[in-house]
Every structure is written in structure tokens, then in C-alpha cells.
Enzyme design. Structure first.
Site: not given
Ligand code: PGA
Length: 260
Positions: A67, A136, A138, A143
Site C-alpha cells: 500500500d 482493528d 485490517h 479496513e
């Protein structure tokens, strides 16, 4: 999923580096999927050390990063291009012509994302994808609620991820809202995956990934469907799964012929 739980991040990173090195020795033209963030830094240091002390050779490899932040150029101190250059590429003999990182300044983002997917395919697919995990759940910057079949595309970061990553920027408000990330479908096509997670802040995400239901609310949980995932953890990240004694025992009893 194979859980490899070691006392600390340094030992777990060495183990992940040994695994990557074994692949590279077997397949010198391996295509590596690389990650950024705090987690893989010790792994990259180990790889640099292996090149210097053991002659580990990256000259036949290619790499694809997961990314990049939209709007940050390669020289921006918080860009992932710069991170990779400083933490790995400047120190190993991987040819820069075979390094691929999404371009945060691309004018036509959808076309750039499609071209990124095509270059992964043209390289023959990823042999080993390195992953961290967000608090979280991801993976990459996919996400919670990302499509489990998603491809490389533009994503909007959650405020939680922006806060988690604010330490890399002078001011929290400087963290971009948008990123380009490989999709979950892209990641799942890697032939093997090594996910690393260290520290108590990752413990809940790891338990949800390993034992929770497969759900887009915890994108990493989809890795339960992948046939070749190794999860390198320190003790602190491995406190919450209910079957932790079993995972430790599986590793302790691993037959020698099965190593890597
Ligand atoms: P970290 O990030 O390694 O900086 O904790 C991991 C991730 O967000 O994937």
C-alpha cells in the site's frame, strides 16, 4: 494457520527471516509481497544481516508493496516508498527496477490500481506475502467492512487507523485520509503468507483473526481460508486465543521434516 509464538519480537522476527531466506534459497527469483509499519522493521534488519553475513541474495527477486498513502510522493518522509528505501532497499541487492510500490501521486488512480494488479500477474504472482495487522484487524489498508474479494483500489482510512499511524507524521491531522491498497482478494492469491504481530495492542485482533468468525468486520479473519499462512507472534500478542496451549504444542511437536 500455523501460529509460531516466541518470547519476544526480536526472536519472532528472526524466525520469520529464516522462513523467508529458506524460500529465497529454494527459489532465487521469488516474488515477495512486502509491508510497512513498525512491525516488519526487525524482520527487514534480519534480512539485511543475512545478506551481509550469509550472502543471502535478492538479485533475482521482485517485490510488490501492499500500500501507499495517496498524495505522498516518494521523497515524503512518511511515504511508504521512502520507508522501504530506508528500512530495506538501500541495504540489500534487490534491483530497484523490480521493486513495485503503488504510486501515491498517480493521476488516474483506478487505472494505476488495475496496472498494479496486472504487474503482479505478469510477475507470476506473489510467492510470499509479508503482513502486519491493524489493531482493528485490517490487512494492508483493507479496513473493516472491506470486500473480502477486493482488488487493489483506493480506500478511505478509519479514524482509528489514522490515529494509530499519526506517530509517523509531525501532526495527527497530516495523516492522509486516502490510500491505495492491494485488495483482500489480491492478498489471498499469494502462494504463502507470513503475518507478524507483536505487543498487547494486537492481542484482540489476533484472537479474532484466528478463532473468530470469518467476517469483513475483521478482514484478517479471511486468512483462515488460505492454505499456507504462518503467524509469527510474541507472547504479548498471543494472550487471547482460547486454544493457545494447543498452538504452542503444535509448534513444539512439529516434526523435523516439516520445518519450513
Ligand atoms: P504496525 O501496523 O506494524 O505499525 O503496527 C500494522 C498494520 O497496520 O498493518
Amino acid at each position: 494457520m500455523e501460529l509460531i509464538i516466541l518470547p519476544d519480537a526480536a526472536t519472532a522476527s528472526r524466525s520469520a527471516a529464516d522462513h523467508l531466506a529458506a524460500l529465497l534459497i529454494k527459489k532465487p527469483t521469488a516474488v515477495l509481497g512486502l509491508a510497512t509499519g513498525s512491525t516488519p522493521v526487525a524482520l527487514y534488519r534480519e534480512l539485511i544481516k543475512k545478506q551481509r553475513t550469509e550472502g543471502l541474495d535478492f538479485s533475482g527477486c521482485s517485490s510488490f508493496n501492499l500500500d501507499e498513502y495517496v498524495g505522498l510522493g516518494p521523497d515524503h518522509p512518511a511515504s511508504y516508498r521512502r520507508f522501504m528505501q530506508e528500512n530495506l532497499f538501500a541495504e540489500i541487492n534487490l534491483p530497484l527496477s523490480r521493486v513495485h510500490i503503488p504510486d501515491g501521486l498517480a493521476k488516474d488512480l483506478p487505472a494505476h490500481c488495475d496496472a498494479y494488479e496486472k504487474s503482479i500477474r505478469d510477475a507470476g504472482g506473489i510467492d510470499l506475502q509479508i503482513l502486519g495487522i491493524g489493531s482493528d484487524g485490517h490487512i494492508g489498508f483493507n479496513e473493516p467492512t472491506s470486500s473480502l474479494g477486493s482488488r487493489t483500489r483506493l480506500k478511505t482510512l478509519t479514524e482509528r487507523t489514522r490515529a494509530d499511524n499519526a506517530r509517523f507524521f509531525p501532526n495527527p491531522e497530516d495523516v492522509p485520509h486516502h490510500v491505495i491498497t492491494m485488495g483482500i482478494g489480491t492478498i489471498l492469491e499469494a502462494r504463502s503468507i507470513s503475518l507478524l504481530a507483536f505487543g498487547a495492542s494486537k492481542a484482540a485482533a489476533i484472537a479474532a483473526m484466528v478463532e473468530g468468525p470469518i467476517t469483513a468486520m475483521v478482514p484478517a479473519s479471511i486468512l483462515q481460508t488460505h492454505p499456507a499462512v504462518k503467524v509469527f507472534l510474541d507472547d504479548a500478542a498471543a494472550t487471547e486465543p482460547s486454544k493457545i496451549d494447543y498452538y504452542r504444542n503444535v509448534f513444539a511437536q512439529k516434526p523435523s521434516w516439516q520445518q519450513w
